[in-house]
Design an enzyme around this catalytic site. Sequence first.
Site, short mmCIF file in Angstrom:
data_model
loop_
_atom_site.label_atom_id
_atom_site.label_comp_id
_atom_site.label_asym_id
_atom_site.label_seq_id
_atom_site.Cartn_x
_atom_site.Cartn_y
_atom_site.Cartn_z
N PRO A 89 0.81 -1.22 0.00
CA PRO A 89 0.00 0.00 0.00
C PRO A 89 0.84 1.27 0.00
O PRO A 89 0.33 2.35 -0.30
CB PRO A 89 -0.84 -0.12 1.28
CG PRO A 89 -0.12 -1.11 2.14
CD PRO A 89 0.57 -2.04 1.21
N GLU A 116 1.19 -8.19 8.95
CA GLU A 116 1.34 -6.75 9.16
C GLU A 116 2.28 -6.10 8.14
O GLU A 116 2.25 -4.90 7.94
CB GLU A 116 1.87 -6.50 10.58
CG GLU A 116 1.96 -5.05 11.00
CD GLU A 116 0.58 -4.38 11.06
OE1 GLU A 116 0.52 -3.14 10.92
OE2 GLU A 116 -0.43 -5.10 11.25
N ARG A 154 -3.23 -8.63 -21.07
CA ARG A 154 -4.10 -8.24 -22.18
C ARG A 154 -3.40 -7.31 -23.17
O ARG A 154 -3.86 -7.13 -24.29
CB ARG A 154 -5.38 -7.59 -21.65
CG ARG A 154 -5.18 -6.26 -20.98
CD ARG A 154 -6.45 -5.75 -20.32
NE ARG A 154 -7.52 -5.55 -21.29
CZ ARG A 154 -7.67 -4.45 -22.02
NH1 ARG A 154 -6.80 -3.47 -21.90
NH2 ARG A 154 -8.68 -4.34 -22.86
N ASP A 169 -8.35 2.16 -25.20
CA ASP A 169 -8.83 2.00 -23.83
C ASP A 169 -8.69 3.30 -23.06
O ASP A 169 -7.80 4.11 -23.34
CB ASP A 169 -8.02 0.93 -23.08
CG ASP A 169 -8.38 -0.48 -23.52
OD1 ASP A 169 -9.42 -0.64 -24.17
OD2 ASP A 169 -7.61 -1.40 -23.20
#
Length: 246
Positions: A89, A116, A154, A169
Amino acid sequence: MKIDVLTLFPEMFTGVFNDSILKRAQASGAVELNTVNFREFSENKHKKVDDYPYGGGAGMLLTAQPIFDAVESVCQAGETKPRIILMCPQGERFTQSKAEELSKEEHLIFICGHYEGFDERIREYLVTDELSLGDYVLTGGELAAMVMTDAVVRLLPDVLGKQESHEDDSFSTGLLEFPQYTRPVDFRGMVVPEVLISGNHKRIEQWRHEQSLYRTYQRRPDLLESRSLTEKEKQLIDQFKALKND
């Protein structure tokens, strides 16, 4: 391309890696997808892969040894160092441009965390990239690795059949994708824009670009801040602002 995913839960990837585009990409030989349970590399007699952090604190950390050994096991002798990507994160926000960058690599290794966090030596001495899906925390890195794998694979040549399938896209051009329609022309009084059935490809291309610009202005104006706008695009944005103020 070869993609190895280091995870404590390889069974989570069974459905994702064996359906739809990812299944077809493997069948065609465009990509090789593997999951590696790094618990199997633990030298602990109980196969532990986590321990308490030095200095105290809540939660457990993944230890360095199993992950270093697992990475070394999937690296081939003589190959250029692969991109070793930590799901974290704190990492760089994953974007379409990052997916395009990674799609040019020959070997990717995703490391899925749990508990953690990680022993800092994994971050400092092993990985080449730290990536995050967004400003939120998941229970593990598996879902993020699935998303990133799909976004990268992709883009590989011939995976989608036609190169144009992903060139327009959202985010690939720096703009959101233009509106699209299919048959019938008139559905319950909702009619396809006339330009799209005109057969005039130059007008259609111009309309699509204008619609992409307008949709980006409406929904993601932040994307326009980093885009080098042409004079024509600047004029169109001024028109959009005028309409908004009316």
